[in-house]
Write a protein that holds these residues in place. Structure first.
Motif, PDB file in Angstrom:
ATOM      1  N   LYS A   1       3.420   5.083   9.414  1.00 28.26           N
ATOM      2  CA  LYS A   1       4.525   5.384   8.491  1.00 28.26           C
ATOM      3  C   LYS A   1       4.028   5.446   7.049  1.00 28.26           C
ATOM      4  N   ILE A   2       3.157   4.510   6.692  1.00 32.76           N
ATOM      5  CA  ILE A   2       2.623   4.472   5.330  1.00 32.76           C
ATOM      6  C   ILE A   2       1.836   5.747   5.042  1.00 32.76           C
ATOM      7  N   LYS A   3       0.946   6.118   5.944  1.00 29.05           N
ATOM      8  CA  LYS A   3       0.139   7.336   5.745  1.00 29.05           C
ATOM      9  C   LYS A   3       1.024   8.570   5.619  1.00 29.05           C
ATOM     10  N   GLU A   4       2.079   8.631   6.415  1.00 30.13           N
ATOM     11  CA  GLU A   4       3.008   9.755   6.388  1.00 30.13           C
ATOM     12  C   GLU A   4       3.663   9.893   5.001  1.00 30.13           C
ATOM     13  N   VAL A   5       4.126   8.775   4.445  1.00 30.85           N
ATOM     14  CA  VAL A   5       4.788   8.802   3.139  1.00 30.85           C
ATOM     15  C   VAL A   5       3.782   9.080   2.023  1.00 30.85           C
ATOM     16  N   ILE A   6       2.593   8.522   2.137  1.00 29.99           N
ATOM     17  CA  ILE A   6       1.552   8.811   1.141  1.00 29.99           C
ATOM     18  C   ILE A   6       1.311  10.312   1.068  1.00 29.99           C
ATOM     19  N   ASN A   7       1.152  10.959   2.223  1.00 30.69           N
ATOM     20  CA  ASN A   7       0.931  12.412   2.254  1.00 30.69           C
ATOM     21  C   ASN A   7       2.148  13.173   1.744  1.00 30.69           C
ATOM     22  N   LEU A   8       3.340  12.739   2.125  1.00 28.14           N
ATOM     23  CA  LEU A   8       4.580  13.384   1.710  1.00 28.14           C
ATOM     24  C   LEU A   8       4.713  13.421   0.181  1.00 28.14           C
ATOM     25  N   LEU A   9       4.198  12.375  -0.467  1.00 25.91           N
ATOM     26  CA  LEU A   9       4.298  12.279  -1.930  1.00 25.91           C
ATOM     27  C   LEU A   9       3.108  12.914  -2.658  1.00 25.91           C
ATOM     28  N   GLY A  10       2.188  13.514  -1.897  1.00 25.37           N
ATOM     29  CA  GLY A  10       1.073  14.221  -2.515  1.00 25.37           C
ATOM     30  C   GLY A  10      -0.124  13.357  -2.851  1.00 25.37           C
ATOM     31  N   PHE A  11      -0.159  12.132  -2.331  1.00 23.07           N
ATOM     32  CA  PHE A  11      -1.331  11.283  -2.516  1.00 23.07           C
ATOM     33  C   PHE A  11      -2.273  11.479  -1.344  1.00 23.07           C
ATOM     34  N   ASP A  12      -3.490  10.980  -1.486  1.00 24.34           N
ATOM     35  CA  ASP A  12      -4.481  11.038  -0.417  1.00 24.34           C
ATOM     36  C   ASP A  12      -4.740   9.613   0.052  1.00 24.34           C
TER      37      ASP A  12
ATOM     38  N   LYS B   1       6.663  -6.066 -13.730  1.00 23.22           N
ATOM     39  CA  LYS B   1       7.864  -5.233 -13.667  1.00 23.22           C
ATOM     40  C   LYS B   1       7.759  -4.423 -12.380  1.00 23.22           C
ATOM     41  N   ARG B   2       8.861  -4.342 -11.648  1.00 21.07           N
ATOM     42  CA  ARG B   2       8.852  -3.680 -10.346  1.00 21.07           C
ATOM     43  C   ARG B   2      10.061  -2.760 -10.206  1.00 21.07           C
ATOM     44  N   ILE B   3       9.791  -1.560  -9.702  1.00 20.57           N
ATOM     45  CA  ILE B   3      10.834  -0.611  -9.330  1.00 20.57           C
ATOM     46  C   ILE B   3      10.642  -0.340  -7.844  1.00 20.57           C
ATOM     47  N   ARG B   4      11.713  -0.497  -7.054  1.00 22.72           N
ATOM     48  CA  ARG B   4      11.592  -0.359  -5.602  1.00 22.72           C
ATOM     49  C   ARG B   4      12.443   0.795  -5.075  1.00 22.72           C
ATOM     50  N   TYR B   5      11.805   1.577  -4.206  1.00 24.61           N
ATOM     51  CA  TYR B   5      12.466   2.637  -3.451  1.00 24.61           C
ATOM     52  C   TYR B   5      12.119   2.451  -1.982  1.00 24.61           C
ATOM     53  N   ILE B   6      12.938   3.056  -1.112  1.00 34.57           N
ATOM     54  CA  ILE B   6      12.602   3.130   0.303  1.00 34.57           C
ATOM     55  C   ILE B   6      12.665   4.598   0.714  1.00 34.57           C
ATOM     56  N   LEU B   7      11.614   5.037   1.377  1.00 31.01           N
ATOM     57  CA  LEU B   7      11.523   6.410   1.868  1.00 31.01           C
ATOM     58  C   LEU B   7      10.970   6.376   3.283  1.00 31.01           C
ATOM     59  N   ASN B   8      11.723   6.887   4.226  1.00 30.71           N
ATOM     60  CA  ASN B   8      11.292   6.958   5.637  1.00 30.71           C
ATOM     61  C   ASN B   8      10.814   5.599   6.158  1.00 30.71           C
ATOM     62  N   ASP B   9      11.586   4.579   5.903  1.00 35.23           N
ATOM     63  CA  ASP B   9      11.297   3.207   6.356  1.00 35.23           C
ATOM     64  C   ASP B   9      10.059   2.583   5.709  1.00 35.23           C
ATOM     65  N   VAL B  10       9.614   3.145   4.597  1.00 39.36           N
ATOM     66  CA  VAL B  10       8.485   2.581   3.840  1.00 39.36           C
ATOM     67  C   VAL B  10       9.018   2.099   2.501  1.00 39.36           C
ATOM     68  N   GLU B  11       8.706   0.854   2.186  1.00 34.41           N
ATOM     69  CA  GLU B  11       9.084   0.273   0.902  1.00 34.41           C
ATOM     70  C   GLU B  11       8.007   0.635  -0.115  1.00 34.41           C
ATOM     71  N   LEU B  12       8.425   1.223  -1.223  1.00 36.78           N
ATOM     72  CA  LEU B  12       7.502   1.584  -2.292  1.00 36.78           C
ATOM     73  C   LEU B  12       7.841   0.752  -3.513  1.00 36.78           C
ATOM     74  N   ASP B  13       6.880  -0.027  -3.968  1.00 39.55           N
ATOM     75  CA  ASP B  13       7.043  -0.829  -5.173  1.00 39.55           C
ATOM     76  C   ASP B  13       6.149  -0.250  -6.253  1.00 39.55           C
ATOM     77  N   ILE B  14       6.769   0.201  -7.326  1.00 42.12           N
ATOM     78  CA  ILE B  14       6.028   0.698  -8.480  1.00 42.12           C
ATOM     79  C   ILE B  14       5.874  -0.497  -9.404  1.00 42.12           C
TER      80      ILE B  14
ATOM     81  N   ILE C   1       2.109  -5.067   6.262  1.00 39.06           N
ATOM     82  CA  ILE C   1       1.085  -4.023   6.192  1.00 39.06           C
ATOM     83  C   ILE C   1       1.324  -3.316   4.875  1.00 39.06           C
ATOM     84  N   GLU C   2       0.345  -3.388   3.992  1.00 40.20           N
ATOM     85  CA  GLU C   2       0.539  -2.810   2.673  1.00 40.20           C
ATOM     86  C   GLU C   2      -0.764  -2.277   2.113  1.00 40.20           C
ATOM     87  N   VAL C   3      -0.636  -1.187   1.374  1.00 34.24           N
ATOM     88  CA  VAL C   3      -1.762  -0.600   0.653  1.00 34.24           C
ATOM     89  C   VAL C   3      -1.255  -0.190  -0.725  1.00 34.24           C
TER      90      VAL C   3
END
Length: 179
Positions: free
Chosen positions: A137-148, A105-118, A5-7
């Motif tokens: 979980k994805i929606k939660e992290v998106i909101n936490l980071l200030g995205f919509d 080029k990829r930078i990876r972090y994990i926050l609250n069980d969500v993998e974020l690939d920049i 599941i990815e967006v």
């Protein structure tokens, strides 16, 4: 076969996002230069392909399958391979021809069980991909980071290129220019 599941959220400020992730104590996983080879099935199915990828540390062979473009998930069957070149030779012997070579080029972090690939791709603005086992979980992290979440898309890199006017042949050799 697992379903991802990815967006993605496009056109992000990479340094700002990294700063937010660090302030939220996200776990830094790695920073890689990736090379992927894409092979078509025979007969060609635009919703199914083979990917052979390396990040310089790990090599993987993956079958990717999109069941429905309107859904968030992509089915994925993946194994680790010891040699990128040997896996390529095996695929060629089995009759699969490499359609494309792509770098990113990829930078990876994990926050609250969500993998974020920049992700940064040749010719595209940097974007962030959120991947988890639940949309909640994805929606939660998106909101936490200030995205919509309304700005999130399910398009993959190929779809993003196509939306910008690229044609399939343009995607067959996506490499960063060497200066």
């Amino acid at each position: 076969m697992n379903t991802e599941i990815e967006v993605r959220i496009l056109n992000i400020d990479k340094e700002d996002l990294i700063s937010k992730l660090e302030k939220k104590h996200a776990k830094f996983i790695g920073d890689w230069f990736q090379v992927r080879y894409v092979y078509d099935f025979n007969p060609i199915d635009p919703n199914k392909w083979i990917r052979l990828r390396t990040n310089g540390i790990t090599n993987t062979l993956t079958i990717k399958e999109i069941q429905d473009k309107t859904e968030l998930g992509t089915k994925e069957l993946e194994i680790e391979v010891s040699s990128l070149e040997t896996a390529h030779q095996i695929l060629e012997k089995l009759g699969y021809k490499r359609r494309s070579i792509q770098e990113n080029k990829r930078i990876r972090y994990i926050l609250n069980d969500v993998e974020l690939d920049i992700d940064t791709w040749p010719g595209l603005n940097t974007y962030v991909e959120f991947e988890a086992d639940s949309l909640y979980k994805i929606k939660e992290v998106i909101n936490l980071l200030g995205f919509d979440y309304k700005d999130a898309i399910t398009d993959d890199a190929q779809d993003i290129y196509m939306s910008l006017g690229y044609i399939q042949e343009d995607l067959n050799n996506l490499k960063f220019e060497v200066k």
